[in-house]
Design an enzyme around this catalytic site. Structure first.
Site, PDB file in Angstrom:
ATOM      1  N   HIS A  49      -6.015  -6.915  -0.262  1.00 30.69           N
ATOM      2  CA  HIS A  49      -5.710  -6.091   0.911  1.00 30.69           C
ATOM      3  C   HIS A  49      -6.350  -4.707   0.739  1.00 30.69           C
ATOM      4  O   HIS A  49      -6.819  -4.359  -0.350  1.00 30.69           O
ATOM      5  CB  HIS A  49      -4.194  -5.943   1.099  1.00 30.69           C
ATOM      6  CG  HIS A  49      -3.505  -5.314  -0.060  1.00 30.69           C
ATOM      7  ND1 HIS A  49      -2.802  -6.024  -0.996  1.00 30.69           N
ATOM      8  CD2 HIS A  49      -3.439  -4.021  -0.459  1.00 30.69           C
ATOM      9  CE1 HIS A  49      -2.317  -5.215  -1.904  1.00 30.69           C
ATOM     10  NE2 HIS A  49      -2.686  -3.994  -1.605  1.00 30.69           N
TER      11      HIS A  49
HETATM   12  C1  T46 Z   1      -1.441  -2.354  -4.010  1.00 34.41           C
HETATM   13  C2  T46 Z   1      -1.482  -3.142  -5.270  1.00 34.41           C
HETATM   14  C3  T46 Z   1      -2.126  -2.413  -6.400  1.00 34.41           C
HETATM   15  C4  T46 Z   1       7.971  -3.973  -1.506  1.00 34.41           C
HETATM   16  O1  T46 Z   1       8.994  -4.402  -0.955  1.00 34.41           O
HETATM   17  N1  T46 Z   1       7.862  -2.649  -1.788  1.00 34.41           N
HETATM   18  C5  T46 Z   1       6.757  -2.131  -2.406  1.00 34.41           C
HETATM   19  O2  T46 Z   1       6.704  -0.911  -2.648  1.00 34.41           O
HETATM   20  C6  T46 Z   1       5.685  -3.017  -2.749  1.00 34.41           C
HETATM   21  C7  T46 Z   1       4.437  -2.480  -3.429  1.00 34.41           C
HETATM   22  C8  T46 Z   1       5.809  -4.340  -2.457  1.00 34.41           C
HETATM   23  N2  T46 Z   1       6.940  -4.809  -1.863  1.00 34.41           N
HETATM   24  C9  T46 Z   1       7.082  -6.251  -1.597  1.00 34.41           C
HETATM   25  C10 T46 Z   1       6.103  -6.807  -0.577  1.00 34.41           C
HETATM   26  C11 T46 Z   1       5.909  -8.237  -1.052  1.00 34.41           C
HETATM   27  O3  T46 Z   1       6.930  -9.036  -0.531  1.00 34.41           O
HETATM   28  O4  T46 Z   1       6.784  -6.934  -2.822  1.00 34.41           O
HETATM   29  C12 T46 Z   1       6.090  -8.142  -2.558  1.00 34.41           C
HETATM   30  C13 T46 Z   1       4.779  -8.189  -3.326  1.00 34.41           C
HETATM   31  O5  T46 Z   1       3.893  -7.218  -2.777  1.00 34.41           O
HETATM   32  P1  T46 Z   1       2.318  -7.458  -2.637  1.00 34.41           P
HETATM   33  O6  T46 Z   1       2.054  -8.893  -2.390  1.00 34.41           O
HETATM   34  O7  T46 Z   1       1.778  -6.489  -1.638  1.00 34.41           O
HETATM   35  O8  T46 Z   1       1.826  -7.090  -4.110  1.00 34.41           O
HETATM   36  P2  T46 Z   1       0.324  -6.937  -4.620  1.00 34.41           P
HETATM   37  O9  T46 Z   1       0.399  -7.009  -6.099  1.00 34.41           O
HETATM   38  O10 T46 Z   1      -0.613  -7.845  -3.932  1.00 34.41           O
HETATM   39  O11 T46 Z   1      -0.101  -5.434  -4.174  1.00 34.41           O
HETATM   40  C14 T46 Z   1       0.577  -4.306  -4.689  1.00 34.41           C
HETATM   41  C15 T46 Z   1       0.862  -3.308  -3.558  1.00 34.41           C
HETATM   42  O12 T46 Z   1       1.558  -3.971  -2.502  1.00 34.41           O
HETATM   43  C16 T46 Z   1      -0.398  -2.691  -3.001  1.00 34.41           C
HETATM   44  O13 T46 Z   1      -0.073  -1.565  -2.218  1.00 34.41           O
HETATM   45  O14 T46 Z   1      -2.327  -1.567  -3.749  1.00 34.41           O
HETATM   46  O15 T46 Z   1      -0.208  -3.658  -5.689  1.00 34.41           O
END
Ligand code: T46
Length: 139
Positions: A49
């Protein structure tokens, strides 16, 4: 794009090491959120993303992890494996995190609260957004 890595000062004494980071100091924004990623299994790739506005600093506080940073014009891979090194990722950069070493912990300091509307999670949508809103500002 170029690697935007900052090396932080380490306070070393006979009791160990300490790194202190302050918002609008070592960290170039006001820190509104902290999260960390760990327990990532071998072969897993995360991210996929970009963010419209969010700024972040990524620090691998244990182990190592690779970060792919990509725009429509450019691409680079950064390995994070030092507790006193932070990678700045600004808005409108596509990111993927992979090759998490067993037990790696990736700490992230963010400039804003969690807002799903700030994410672009489809690469084609990201390229369209970039062409429409980002490229012309860079010229
Ligand atoms: C990024 C990279 C480096 C939350 O509820 N609160 C939060 O602050 C975050 C970061 C995530 N979430 C929830 C949303 C999803 O249901 O946690 C779950 C996993 O998140 P995501 O799939 O977005 O995780 P990554 O590892 O793909 O990405 C994360 C960050 O979301 C993003 O901003 O830059 O780490």
């Amino acid at each position: 794009m170029r690697k935007d890595i900052t090396k932080y000062n380490v306070h070393t004494d006979k009791w160990g090491k300490l790194v202190a980071l302050e918002g609008n100091g070592e960290i170039p924004f006001n820190i509104k959120r902290v999260y960390y990623i760990y327990g990532v299994k071998e072969g897993v790739r995360r991210g996929f993303h970009s963010h419209k506005k969010l700024e972040q600093i990524l620090i691998c506080v244990h182990g190592s992890v690779k970060i792919l940073l990509k725009t429509p014009d450019d691409e680079e891979i950064v390995t994070l494996n030092k507790q006193n090194e932070g990678l700045y990722i600004g808005p409108n950069v596509w990111r993927e995190m992979y090759d998490f070493e067993d037990n790696a912990v990736l700490l992230v300091l963010a400039s804003n609260h969690f807002k799903e509307s700030d994410y672009i999670r489809n690469y084609d949508d990201y390229v369209k957004y970039y062409e429409k809103y980002v490229r012309e500002k860079k010229q």
